[in-house]
Design a protein around this motif. Structure first.
Motif, PDB file in Angstrom:
ATOM      1  N   GLU A 185      32.691  99.300  35.628  1.00 31.01           N
ATOM      2  CA  GLU A 185      32.474  98.296  36.673  1.00 31.01           C
ATOM      3  C   GLU A 185      31.243  97.429  36.405  1.00 31.01           C
ATOM      4  OE1 GLU A 185      34.426 101.799  38.899  1.00 31.01           O
ATOM      5  OE2 GLU A 185      33.191 101.450  37.100  1.00 31.01           O
ATOM      6  N   PHE A 186      30.267  97.974  35.688  1.00 29.76           N
ATOM      7  CA  PHE A 186      29.046  97.216  35.394  1.00 29.76           C
ATOM      8  C   PHE A 186      29.296  96.059  34.430  1.00 29.76           C
ATOM      9  CE2 PHE A 186      27.172 101.047  37.103  1.00 29.76           C
ATOM     10  CZ  PHE A 186      25.987 100.630  37.685  1.00 29.76           C
ATOM     11  N   TYR A 187      30.425  96.056  33.754  1.00 29.93           N
ATOM     12  CA  TYR A 187      30.692  95.028  32.758  1.00 29.93           C
ATOM     13  C   TYR A 187      31.755  94.039  33.214  1.00 29.93           C
ATOM     14  CZ  TYR A 187      28.122  98.627  30.307  1.00 29.93           C
ATOM     15  OH  TYR A 187      27.178  99.556  29.969  1.00 29.93           O
ATOM     16  N   ASP A 188      32.036  94.046  34.497  1.00 26.88           N
ATOM     17  CA  ASP A 188      32.954  93.065  35.066  1.00 26.88           C
ATOM     18  C   ASP A 188      32.425  91.657  34.783  1.00 26.88           C
ATOM     19  OD1 ASP A 188      35.198  92.533  37.238  1.00 26.88           O
ATOM     20  OD2 ASP A 188      33.459  91.315  37.787  1.00 26.88           O
ATOM     21  N   GLU A 189      33.258  90.797  34.182  1.00 30.42           N
ATOM     22  CA  GLU A 189      32.806  89.480  33.746  1.00 30.42           C
ATOM     23  C   GLU A 189      32.337  88.612  34.912  1.00 30.42           C
ATOM     24  OE1 GLU A 189      32.274  88.154  30.815  1.00 30.42           O
ATOM     25  OE2 GLU A 189      32.831  89.979  29.739  1.00 30.42           O
ATOM     26  N   LYS A 190      33.073  88.620  35.999  1.00 32.56           N
ATOM     27  CA  LYS A 190      32.671  87.818  37.152  1.00 32.56           C
ATOM     28  C   LYS A 190      31.332  88.288  37.694  1.00 32.56           C
ATOM     29  CE  LYS A 190      34.108  86.498  41.846  1.00 32.56           C
ATOM     30  NZ  LYS A 190      35.184  86.611  42.882  1.00 32.56           N
ATOM     31  N   MET A 191      31.158  89.583  37.786  1.00 28.21           N
ATOM     32  CA  MET A 191      29.896  90.111  38.292  1.00 28.21           C
ATOM     33  C   MET A 191      28.741  89.709  37.388  1.00 28.21           C
ATOM     34  SD  MET A 191      28.583  94.024  38.829  1.00 28.21           S
ATOM     35  CE  MET A 191      27.905  94.110  37.183  1.00 28.21           C
ATOM     36  N   ARG A 192      28.940  89.785  36.087  1.00 27.41           N
ATOM     37  CA  ARG A 192      27.860  89.442  35.157  1.00 27.41           C
ATOM     38  C   ARG A 192      27.503  87.956  35.247  1.00 27.41           C
ATOM     39  NH1 ARG A 192      29.049  90.530  29.547  1.00 27.41           N
ATOM     40  NH2 ARG A 192      26.817  90.153  29.294  1.00 27.41           N
ATOM     41  N   ARG A 193      28.492  87.105  35.475  1.00 27.36           N
ATOM     42  CA  ARG A 193      28.190  85.668  35.649  1.00 27.36           C
ATOM     43  C   ARG A 193      27.359  85.439  36.900  1.00 27.36           C
ATOM     44  NH1 ARG A 193      33.623  85.005  33.975  1.00 27.36           N
ATOM     45  NH2 ARG A 193      34.293  84.720  36.151  1.00 27.36           N
ATOM     46  N   ILE A 194      27.662  86.163  37.955  1.00 28.66           N
ATOM     47  CA  ILE A 194      26.882  86.029  39.194  1.00 28.66           C
ATOM     48  C   ILE A 194      25.450  86.502  38.962  1.00 28.66           C
ATOM     49  CG2 ILE A 194      26.639  86.860  41.570  1.00 28.66           C
ATOM     50  CD1 ILE A 194      29.748  87.085  41.610  1.00 28.66           C
ATOM     51  N   LEU A 195      25.282  87.656  38.335  1.00 22.54           N
ATOM     52  CA  LEU A 195      23.938  88.157  38.057  1.00 22.54           C
ATOM     53  C   LEU A 195      23.131  87.136  37.264  1.00 22.54           C
ATOM     54  CD1 LEU A 195      24.648  91.883  37.021  1.00 22.54           C
ATOM     55  CD2 LEU A 195      23.785  91.059  39.221  1.00 22.54           C
ATOM     56  N   ASP A 196      23.748  86.547  36.242  1.00 25.09           N
ATOM     57  CA  ASP A 196      23.054  85.578  35.401  1.00 25.09           C
ATOM     58  C   ASP A 196      22.656  84.342  36.197  1.00 25.09           C
ATOM     59  OD1 ASP A 196      22.604  85.003  32.279  1.00 25.09           O
ATOM     60  OD2 ASP A 196      23.230  83.142  33.243  1.00 25.09           O
ATOM     61  N   VAL A 241      29.272  91.634  43.962  1.00 19.85           N
ATOM     62  CA  VAL A 241      28.480  92.476  43.075  1.00 19.85           C
ATOM     63  C   VAL A 241      28.324  93.874  43.657  1.00 19.85           C
ATOM     64  CG1 VAL A 241      26.204  92.805  42.012  1.00 19.85           C
ATOM     65  CG2 VAL A 241      27.249  90.529  42.044  1.00 19.85           C
ATOM     66  N   THR A 242      27.977  93.930  44.950  1.00 16.35           N
ATOM     67  CA  THR A 242      27.788  95.225  45.603  1.00 16.35           C
ATOM     68  C   THR A 242      29.087  96.018  45.647  1.00 16.35           C
ATOM     69  OG1 THR A 242      25.943  94.378  46.920  1.00 16.35           O
ATOM     70  CG2 THR A 242      27.035  96.355  47.729  1.00 16.35           C
ATOM     71  N   SER A 243      30.213  95.332  45.819  1.00 21.70           N
ATOM     72  CA  SER A 243      31.497  96.039  45.841  1.00 21.70           C
ATOM     73  C   SER A 243      31.790  96.705  44.506  1.00 21.70           C
ATOM     74  CB  SER A 243      32.624  95.068  46.206  1.00 21.70           C
ATOM     75  OG  SER A 243      32.950  94.203  45.119  1.00 21.70           O
ATOM     76  N   LYS A 244      31.259  96.154  43.447  1.00 18.54           N
ATOM     77  CA  LYS A 244      31.500  96.703  42.123  1.00 18.54           C
ATOM     78  C   LYS A 244      30.587  97.884  41.805  1.00 18.54           C
ATOM     79  CE  LYS A 244      34.912  94.315  40.479  1.00 18.54           C
ATOM     80  NZ  LYS A 244      36.172  95.007  40.051  1.00 18.54           N
ATOM     81  N   ILE A 245      29.299  97.761  42.096  1.00 16.88           N
ATOM     82  CA  ILE A 245      28.353  98.778  41.617  1.00 16.88           C
ATOM     83  C   ILE A 245      27.502  99.380  42.720  1.00 16.88           C
ATOM     84  CG2 ILE A 245      28.251  97.682  39.346  1.00 16.88           C
ATOM     85  CD1 ILE A 245      25.486  96.593  40.103  1.00 16.88           C
ATOM     86  N   GLY A 246      27.769  99.007  43.975  1.00 12.85           N
ATOM     87  CA  GLY A 246      26.931  99.475  45.069  1.00 12.85           C
ATOM     88  C   GLY A 246      26.871 100.981  45.207  1.00 12.85           C
ATOM     89  N   LYS A 247      27.925 101.658  44.822  1.00  7.90           N
ATOM     90  CA  LYS A 247      27.926 103.118  45.001  1.00  7.90           C
ATOM     91  C   LYS A 247      26.918 103.821  44.099  1.00  7.90           C
ATOM     92  CE  LYS A 247      31.929 103.752  41.915  1.00  7.90           C
ATOM     93  NZ  LYS A 247      33.333 104.226  41.867  1.00  7.90           N
ATOM     94  N   TRP A 248      26.402 103.116  43.081  1.00  7.79           N
ATOM     95  CA  TRP A 248      25.390 103.704  42.209  1.00  7.79           C
ATOM     96  C   TRP A 248      23.972 103.239  42.557  1.00  7.79           C
ATOM     97  CZ3 TRP A 248      29.974 101.951  39.541  1.00  7.79           C
ATOM     98  CH2 TRP A 248      30.807 102.995  39.137  1.00  7.79           C
ATOM     99  N   MET A 249      23.858 102.399  43.581  1.00  9.14           N
ATOM    100  CA  MET A 249      22.520 101.987  44.029  1.00  9.14           C
ATOM    101  C   MET A 249      21.879 103.113  44.825  1.00  9.14           C
ATOM    102  SD  MET A 249      21.754  98.861  42.991  1.00  9.14           S
ATOM    103  CE  MET A 249      20.594  98.108  44.170  1.00  9.14           C
ATOM    104  N   PRO A 250      20.533 103.161  44.851  1.00 12.11           N
ATOM    105  CA  PRO A 250      19.851 104.212  45.622  1.00 12.11           C
ATOM    106  C   PRO A 250      20.135 104.084  47.114  1.00 12.11           C
ATOM    107  CG  PRO A 250      18.362 103.143  44.072  1.00 12.11           C
ATOM    108  CD  PRO A 250      19.601 102.310  44.112  1.00 12.11           C
ATOM    109  N   PRO A 251      19.878 105.140  47.878  1.00 18.97           N
ATOM    110  CA  PRO A 251      20.106 105.090  49.320  1.00 18.97           C
ATOM    111  C   PRO A 251      19.268 104.006  49.992  1.00 18.97           C
ATOM    112  CG  PRO A 251      19.767 107.354  48.580  1.00 18.97           C
ATOM    113  CD  PRO A 251      19.426 106.462  47.425  1.00 18.97           C
ATOM    114  N   ALA A 252      19.822 103.395  51.021  1.00 19.58           N
ATOM    115  CA  ALA A 252      19.079 102.413  51.810  1.00 19.58           C
ATOM    116  C   ALA A 252      17.992 103.109  52.603  1.00 19.58           C
ATOM    117  CB  ALA A 252      20.028 101.660  52.727  1.00 19.58           C
ATOM    118  N   ALA A 253      16.901 102.398  52.859  1.00 24.32           N
ATOM    119  CA  ALA A 253      15.784 102.996  53.596  1.00 24.32           C
ATOM    120  C   ALA A 253      16.170 103.302  55.032  1.00 24.32           C
ATOM    121  CB  ALA A 253      14.582 102.064  53.561  1.00 24.32           C
ATOM    122  N   GLU A 254      17.015 102.475  55.591  1.00 32.35           N
ATOM    123  CA  GLU A 254      17.413 102.658  56.990  1.00 32.35           C
ATOM    124  C   GLU A 254      18.926 102.487  57.107  1.00 32.35           C
ATOM    125  OE1 GLU A 254      15.315  99.823  59.281  1.00 32.35           O
ATOM    126  OE2 GLU A 254      13.328 100.607  58.799  1.00 32.35           O
TER     127      GLU A 254
END
Length: 487
Positions: free
Chosen positions: A279-290, A229-242
């Motif tokens: 990338e947000f609509y990748d079928e495998k990723m959406r199954r994992i999220l669900d 999941v992170t490989s697909k959309i991680g680049k749009w997540m906010p910065p990590a705290a540390e």
């Protein structure tokens, strides 16, 4: 799946199997998730997702009833709704909110029922009319009053509006008497609301929810699935705290995993102006999220009787009490008019809690789509009479009355000839505890005896929900061994 995909209407053969000869439909209670809405908060601005969505044309011009003190009568006031916001992240100056392309009209607020949500819930109402009015003749084609109708919604506007859309399609104006009084719609103060799992006002449930979410995070956050999941959309997540870089998607990330799924589902339900990158609509990723979201939010209903009691037990106790009340009133001299139809506007968490608590894992496989619904139907065998206990006159059979084997046996006789069938999005749900011989209609395990269904629900119906919510608040969250749902 995000929006419900309505199945084709039942064929004549399916209808005969679902509503067999020899059984009379007596009561229908519908729990419905609201229709399509905007996300409940703004996420993924980094991916270009607009803050305000232009899908609320039908709620842009509104009418209010205002008191005219000169005449002491109410008058209609029409007004146009526009949104305002801050100029920028560093500037609190007020400016008109703008949607894609700079539009200022027809914008939706966060979590607002959209035009598409209004259409889908209206379609649900049309389907209910087709089934219960036109094909089964259970409900009248025209009504003079709403006696015997129970309408309720949570305090959240999208739930109320969705229920109203359903009722409007079920009984449009030309099917109501011109002098019919306005229907009553029941609401509750938030602290007493049980039409969804109310962890905001149930401290023990809030603790249980946090602990089940924490367990889901420990199970999933560092798995290959979540790394995918992170490989697909991680680049749009906010910065990590540390440590630099962006946050990994996790159960407790910000936005959380369920928040990611909510935004993805909301965008899929609407137009191209509010789409995320592909990338947000990748079928495998959406199954994992669900899969992960269902475990985080709903595993408690499958494993813990206390979770069921505090999350949905009070609502289901009300549902069963209406069933028993209808059975007791049928054919009884002088009995009050029983509820024949109940419509309740609620949420995904309501439906998943009900389906999981009575049907178990086999019934709760995915997150409920927008406009999902549960129909709880009460039937009587031809010739069944009102189930008054011998020597007890019209004393009601109340919730949690199956606490002793003696009364359970007595109730089996008292409620003989009455059955319950649950349909979730038009598909029957088999209650595991009703599979045993004598607990269902001969030849069809989807029809529980009312006594068996009540016995299942009584096991997780609280006698005092508010008191139990404040008891042993931070005690152990998990039962010593799983307490299976549906028994």
């Amino acid at each position: 799946m995000t929006s419900i995909q309505f199945r084709d209407p039942y064929s004549p053969a399916e209808l005969r199997a679902l509503y067999p000869a020899g059984l009379s439909l007596r009561q229908v209670q519908i729990l419905l998730r609201h229709g399509e809405r905007t996300p409940i908060t703004w996420r993924f601005s980094s991916a270009g997702l607009p803050q305000f969505w232009p899908y609320c044309r039908h709620a842009s011009t509104l009418r209010a009833a205002l008191l005219d003190s000169r005449t002491q009568a109410f008058t209609e006031f029409e007004w146009s709704r526009h949104l305002e916001t801050f100029a920028s992240e560093g500037d609190d100056s007020p400016v008109p909110a703008r949607g894609p392309g700079g539009a200022v009209a027809n914008l939706c607020d966060y979590g607002m029922l959209t035009d598409e949500g209004r259409r889908s819930t209206y379609t649900l109402g049309q389907r209910l009319r087709s089934l219960y009015v036109d094909r089964l003749g259970f409900l009248p084609k025209r009504i003079e009053s709403t006696e015997g109708v129970y309408l309720r919604a949570t305090p959240i506007p999208r739930a109320l509006e969705s229920m109203q859309q359903v009722f409007l399609a079920l009984y449009p104006p030309d099917s109501r008497s011109p002098d019919m009084a306005p229907p009553n719609i029941v609401s509750r103060v938030p602290a007493h609301e049980t039409l969804y799992p109310n962890d905001s006002h149930c401290r023990r449930l809030a603790h249980l929810s946090r602990q089940f979410a924490k367990r889901a995070g420990e199970r999933w956050d560092h798995t290959p699935e979540m790394r995918y999941v992170t490989s697909k959309i991680g680049k749009w997540m906010p910065p990590a705290a540390e440590g630099g870089g962006n946050q990994a998607v996790a159960v407790g990330s910000k936005p959380s995993l369920v928040g990611v799924m909510d935004t993805v589902n909301s965008t899929l339900a609407h137009g191209p102006a509010t789409r995320l990158p592909t990338e947000f609509y990748d079928e495998k990723m959406r199954r994992i999220l669900d899969t992960v979201a269902v475990e985080e939010w709903f595993a408690g209903y499958l494993e813990s009787n206390e979770y069921r009691r505090l999350g949905i037990g009070s609502l289901m106790g009300d549902v069963v009490e209406r069933m028993v009340g209808s059975a007791q009133a049928t054919g009884a001299p002088g009995a009050p008019e029983p509820v024949k139809l109940a419509l309740s506007g609620c949420h995904d968490t309501t439906l998943a809690a009900v389906v999981g608590s009575i049907g178990g894992p086999a019934a709760l496989r995915n997150w409920p789509p927008f406009t999902s619904h549960i129909a709880l139907e009460l039937f009587s065998k031809d010739g069944a009479t009102a189930p008054f206990r011998e020597g007890a006159g019209a004393e009601p059979i109340r919730r949690t009355s199956t606490t002793s084997p003696e009364w359970s046996s007595e109730m089996e006789k008292a409620l003989g000839g009455w059955y319950v069938r649950v349909r979730y999005n038009d598909e029957p749900v088999v209650v595991p505890g009703c599979r045993a011989p004598g607990k269902h209609l001969d030849g069809d395990v989807s029809f529980c005896t009312l006594a068996a269904f009540k016995s299942v629900v009584d096991k997780f119906t609280p006698t005092n929900w508010r008191k139990e919510c404040q008891t042993d608040i931070t005690g152990p969250a998990f039962p010593s061994k799983p307490e299976e749902a549906g028994y």
